[in-house]
Each structure stands twice: as structure tokens, then as C-alpha cells.
Scaffold this active site. Structure first.
Site, PDB file in Angstrom:
ATOM      1  N   TYR A  56       0.827  -1.209   0.000  1.00 38.20           N
ATOM      2  CA  TYR A  56       0.000   0.000   0.000  1.00 38.20           C
ATOM      3  C   TYR A  56       0.865   1.264   0.000  1.00 38.20           C
ATOM      4  O   TYR A  56       1.551   1.567   0.984  1.00 38.20           O
ATOM      5  CB  TYR A  56      -0.952   0.015   1.199  1.00 38.20           C
ATOM      6  N   HIS A 122      -0.140 -12.022   0.270  1.00 33.98           N
ATOM      7  CA  HIS A 122      -0.969 -10.986  -0.340  1.00 33.98           C
ATOM      8  C   HIS A 122      -1.333 -11.302  -1.802  1.00 33.98           C
ATOM      9  O   HIS A 122      -0.481 -11.339  -2.672  1.00 33.98           O
ATOM     10  CB  HIS A 122      -0.192  -9.649  -0.277  1.00 33.98           C
TER      11      HIS A 122
HETATM   12  P1  NAD Z   1     -13.224   0.308   1.218  1.00 30.20           P
HETATM   13  O1  NAD Z   1     -14.422  -0.336   0.637  1.00 30.20           O
HETATM   14  O2  NAD Z   1     -13.031   0.293   2.664  1.00 30.20           O
HETATM   15  O3  NAD Z   1     -13.257   1.778   0.636  1.00 30.20           O
HETATM   16  C1  NAD Z   1     -12.324   2.737   0.874  1.00 30.20           C
HETATM   17  C2  NAD Z   1     -12.834   4.000   0.181  1.00 30.20           C
HETATM   18  O4  NAD Z   1     -14.045   4.395   0.809  1.00 30.20           O
HETATM   19  C3  NAD Z   1     -11.861   5.146   0.302  1.00 30.20           C
HETATM   20  O5  NAD Z   1     -11.928   5.908  -0.883  1.00 30.20           O
HETATM   21  C4  NAD Z   1     -12.433   5.935   1.462  1.00 30.20           C
HETATM   22  O6  NAD Z   1     -12.112   7.289   1.386  1.00 30.20           O
HETATM   23  C5  NAD Z   1     -13.925   5.728   1.267  1.00 30.20           C
HETATM   24  N1  NAD Z   1     -14.676   5.874   2.518  1.00 30.20           N
HETATM   25  C6  NAD Z   1     -14.519   5.199   3.680  1.00 30.20           C
HETATM   26  N2  NAD Z   1     -15.390   5.639   4.599  1.00 30.20           N
HETATM   27  C7  NAD Z   1     -16.128   6.611   3.998  1.00 30.20           C
HETATM   28  C8  NAD Z   1     -17.189   7.444   4.423  1.00 30.20           C
HETATM   29  N3  NAD Z   1     -17.711   7.387   5.655  1.00 30.20           N
HETATM   30  N4  NAD Z   1     -17.712   8.333   3.541  1.00 30.20           N
HETATM   31  C9  NAD Z   1     -17.229   8.394   2.278  1.00 30.20           C
HETATM   32  N5  NAD Z   1     -16.224   7.641   1.805  1.00 30.20           N
HETATM   33  C10 NAD Z   1     -15.678   6.753   2.662  1.00 30.20           C
HETATM   34  O7  NAD Z   1     -11.949  -0.316   0.476  1.00 30.20           O
HETATM   35  P2  NAD Z   1     -10.468  -0.562   0.899  1.00 30.20           P
HETATM   36  O8  NAD Z   1      -9.858   0.583   1.630  1.00 30.20           O
HETATM   37  O9  NAD Z   1      -9.815  -1.074  -0.310  1.00 30.20           O
HETATM   38  O10 NAD Z   1     -10.590  -1.808   1.889  1.00 30.20           O
HETATM   39  C11 NAD Z   1     -10.417  -1.709   3.272  1.00 30.20           C
HETATM   40  C12 NAD Z   1      -9.117  -2.349   3.702  1.00 30.20           C
HETATM   41  O11 NAD Z   1      -9.154  -3.753   3.474  1.00 30.20           O
HETATM   42  C13 NAD Z   1      -7.857  -1.888   2.966  1.00 30.20           C
HETATM   43  O12 NAD Z   1      -7.396  -0.660   3.489  1.00 30.20           O
HETATM   44  C14 NAD Z   1      -6.939  -3.038   3.227  1.00 30.20           C
HETATM   45  O13 NAD Z   1      -6.404  -2.960   4.542  1.00 30.20           O
HETATM   46  C15 NAD Z   1      -7.878  -4.234   3.137  1.00 30.20           C
HETATM   47  N6  NAD Z   1      -7.896  -4.815   1.782  1.00 30.20           N
HETATM   48  C16 NAD Z   1      -7.087  -5.876   1.525  1.00 30.20           C
HETATM   49  C17 NAD Z   1      -7.033  -6.417   0.248  1.00 30.20           C
HETATM   50  C18 NAD Z   1      -6.106  -7.571  -0.014  1.00 30.20           C
HETATM   51  O14 NAD Z   1      -5.481  -8.055   0.890  1.00 30.20           O
HETATM   52  N7  NAD Z   1      -5.984  -8.032  -1.238  1.00 30.20           N
HETATM   53  C19 NAD Z   1      -7.804  -5.873  -0.786  1.00 30.20           C
HETATM   54  C20 NAD Z   1      -8.654  -4.833  -0.487  1.00 30.20           C
HETATM   55  C21 NAD Z   1      -8.693  -4.311   0.797  1.00 30.20           C
END
Ligand code: NAD
Length: 311
Positions: A56, A122
């Protein structure tokens, strides 16, 4: 905040947890101070699981998270990081034992901790499965035995990868993303086989990496145009009812009883408060039904990794 046991581990994880990828400016350029305040707010409000990866922001997220965690007692949070993915191209993956070991040491250094609670491989669909099963997972097992990590697991997008992994290896948990959300809930189909084996489930990306937000998906989002259009319709539908789509998206994703925790990412202290408060309220089932209808006949799954590893 409600806490749930993660599979057969002794970890009690908050039902809503914090995904640190936005700290790496993955979705937009962020203010480091805001990012750090977001982490502190999450912990103060009862979030105890924090997930990150060296991928990330190409180590930036781990570095900023390390600054945020400085001075916070280690028993206040459960920390997961990952190894094996270091960029967007196939050449940026390395699931060799040598790399996993050096990667973990570098992550611990950036995070300023002696150990992590969970180490994930990952996005294994981008790896050679023979290497994943015969070298990378045995390496994680060895790290667990050496006490460098407490629990181990894999992350990825195709659900097939998880089913294959629990057939071939002894893991503690999986981290799945974008497969239990308003537009696609196909994760539910494979959940019973994980429950049977006591493998814990962490679900990520309740907004589908931004699809179900008023700002919409980032440019790099892998979803097809039909999916992006349907999500925009869902955003408008919610707006017409005076509801923030992210609220419904979050409440829907965390509602499955067999999912121990749902990771949401944000670097905005105001949004983390909203997310945690929304998580305490029940979802509007009638609105969910209307939104889900918008995805009838829409191809909601995108390709990820080698063709033979797709669902
Ligand atoms: P998410 O669905 O959590 O979305 C994040 C997005 O939503 C960002 O743009 C954020 O600004 C927005 N957001 C969050 N809260 C909000 C709110 N209250 N109002 C408006 N916008 C809002 O997607 P993500 O961040 O990709 O997933 C969460 C976490 O999961 C990642 O940070 C990571 O740690 C993990 N993850 C892991 C993998 C993997 O291992 N392959 C893949 C995806 C995510």
C-alpha cells in the site's frame, strides 16, 4: 463496539476494523496528520484490528501507520500485515521464502513493533500456486512456530483461491475483499466450508474500493463499466432518499454473522467516526432490496491474477 472471535484463534476482533491502505495515498493524496488522527480515533472508539501491507503506497502506508502506533500500548490493537505483493505488475510479486522473511523484518521495522498478530500472503492469485503451497505457506508455518507471527492466512479476490488453500494447507484465517458487498455477495456461498474448519473470515472493502461512495471509484478500479454505472445508479437512489450510500454499504457488509470483522479504509477522521457510528445501527432492508435489484444481470466480478486462478 461488538467483538467476535476470529475462527479458532484466540483473537477477539472488532466487528468493524481499520484498513490502512488509504494511509499510502492509494485513493487520493492524504494529509499524514489526518491519517494519524484517523488511526487514533478508530482505536479510541474500540476498533482493535488494523490491517496493512508493504504494497500500500509502496511502503508508505506501513510507515505512516508506524508513526500513528508509536506510544500506543501493543495490547490495544491486533495488527496484520502481508508479504508477497510489492506492486501492480506480475513482476512485483515474490512468494519465495527468502523474500517473505526479509519482507516481514522490514514491515516490523516500519511499523515499529516486535511482531504482528497475523501475516497474510498478499493476493495469491498472482502467484505460482505450486510455490504458494510448497514454499510460501510452509514458510508462514515456520514463522508461526518461531513465534515471529501469531497466526497466518492468505488474501485474494477469486473465491476459488480460498477454497483451494483450505484444502491444501492449515491456515488460521482468510482476508477476502469486494465479495460481500451490496453489488456482490458471493462470498456467502463458500462461508460454510470455512466455518466447518474453524478458519476465520475477515472481509474487506465494504464500499467495493470506493464504488459505493458519493466520490465513486478511483480511476484504477478494475470493475467493468456496467458495474460502475450500476453503482452510480445506487448512489443516486440513496441520494434521492437522503441516505449516504456508504452507510448502507457498510451496514450490509457487516451484517453476516460468520464474518468476524469487516475492514474499512479511510484517512479522514470525520469518516471513521461516521463509519463506527453507522456500524452500530441496523441496515435498512427495504433499501438494500432496491439497491440489490440494480445489480440483476450486471457482471459484478472482474478478473484478477492468472487466468487459471479465476473463479
Ligand atoms: P473500502 O471499501 O473500505 O473503501 C475505501 C474507500 O471508501 C476510500 O476511498 C475511502 O475514502 C472511502 N470511505 C470510507 N469511509 C467513507 C465514508 N464514511 N464516507 C465516504 N467515503 C468513505 O476499500 P479498501 O480501503 O480497499 O478496503 C479496506 C481495507 O481492506 C484496505 O485498506 C486493506 O487494509 C484491506 N484490503 C485488503 C485487500 C487484499 O489483501 N488483497 C484488498 C482490499 C482491501
Amino acid at each position: 463496539m461488538e467483538y467476535r472471535k476470529l475462527g479458532k484463534t484466540d483473537l477477539n476482533v472488532s466487528r468493524l476494523s481499520y484498513g490502512a491502505s488509504p494511509l499510502g495515498s492509494v485513493f487520493r493524496d492524504i494529509s499524514e496528520d489526518d491519517g494519524i488522527r484517523t488511526v487514533h480515533t478508530a482505536i479510541d472508539m474500540g476498533v482493535n484490528l488494523i490491517d496493512v501491507s508493504p504494497y500500500y503506497g509502496l511502503t508508505k502506508a506501513e510507515t505512516v501507520l508506524g508513526k500513528a502506533l508509536k506510544g500506543i500500548p501493543r495490547d490495544k490493537y491486533i495488527l496484520s500485515t502481508k508479504a508477497g505483493r510489492y506492486g501492480a505488475e506480475y513482476a512485483d510479486f515474490d512468494f519465495s521464502e527468502k523474500k517473505i522473511r526479509s519482507s516481514l523484518d522490514e514491515s516490523l521495522n516500519r511499523l515499529g513493533v516486535d511482531g504482528v498478530d497475523i501475516l497474510f500472503l498478499h493476493d495469491i492469485e498472482f502467484g505460482n500456486l505450486e510455490q504458494i503451497f510448497n514454499e510460501a505457506l510452509p514458510c508462514l508455518q515456520a514463522l508461526k512456530q518461531e513465534g515471529k507471527v501469531r497466526y497466518i492466512g492468505v488474501t485474494g479476490y477469486p473465491l476459488k483461491m480460498f477454497s483451494e488453500t483450505i484444502k491444501q494447507a492449515d491456515i488460521d484465517c482468510i482476508l477476502t475483499y469486494c465479495r460481500y458487498a451490496l453489488y456482490d455477495n458471493s462470498l456467502a456461498n463458500i462461508i460454510p466450508s470455512f466455518e466447518e474448519k474453524g478458519v476465520g473470515i475477515i472481509n474487506a472493502s465494504p464500499t467495493g474500493m470506493g464504488l459505493l461512495t458519493n466520490r465513486g471509484a478511483p480511476e484504477w478500479h478494475p470493475g467493468n463499466q456496467q458495474l460502475l454505472d450500476a453503482c452510480q445508479k445506487a448512489v443516486k437512489l440513496c441520494q434521492s432518499q437522503g441516505v449516504d450510500i456508504t452507510e448502507v454499504a457498510l451496514q450490509y457488509a457487516i451484517d453476516h454473522p460468520a464474518i468476524s470483522s469487516t475492514l474499512v479504509g479511510t484517512a479522514n477522521p470525520v469518516n471513521i467516526v461516521k463509519n463506527i457510528e453507522w456500524a452500530e445501527k441496523p441496515v435498512n432492508q427495504a433499501l438494500v432490496k432496491e439497491i440489490r435489484k440494480l445489480f440483476d444481470n450486471v457482471p459484478v466480478v472482474w478478473p484478477s491474477g492468472y487466468p487459471e486462478n479465476q473463479d
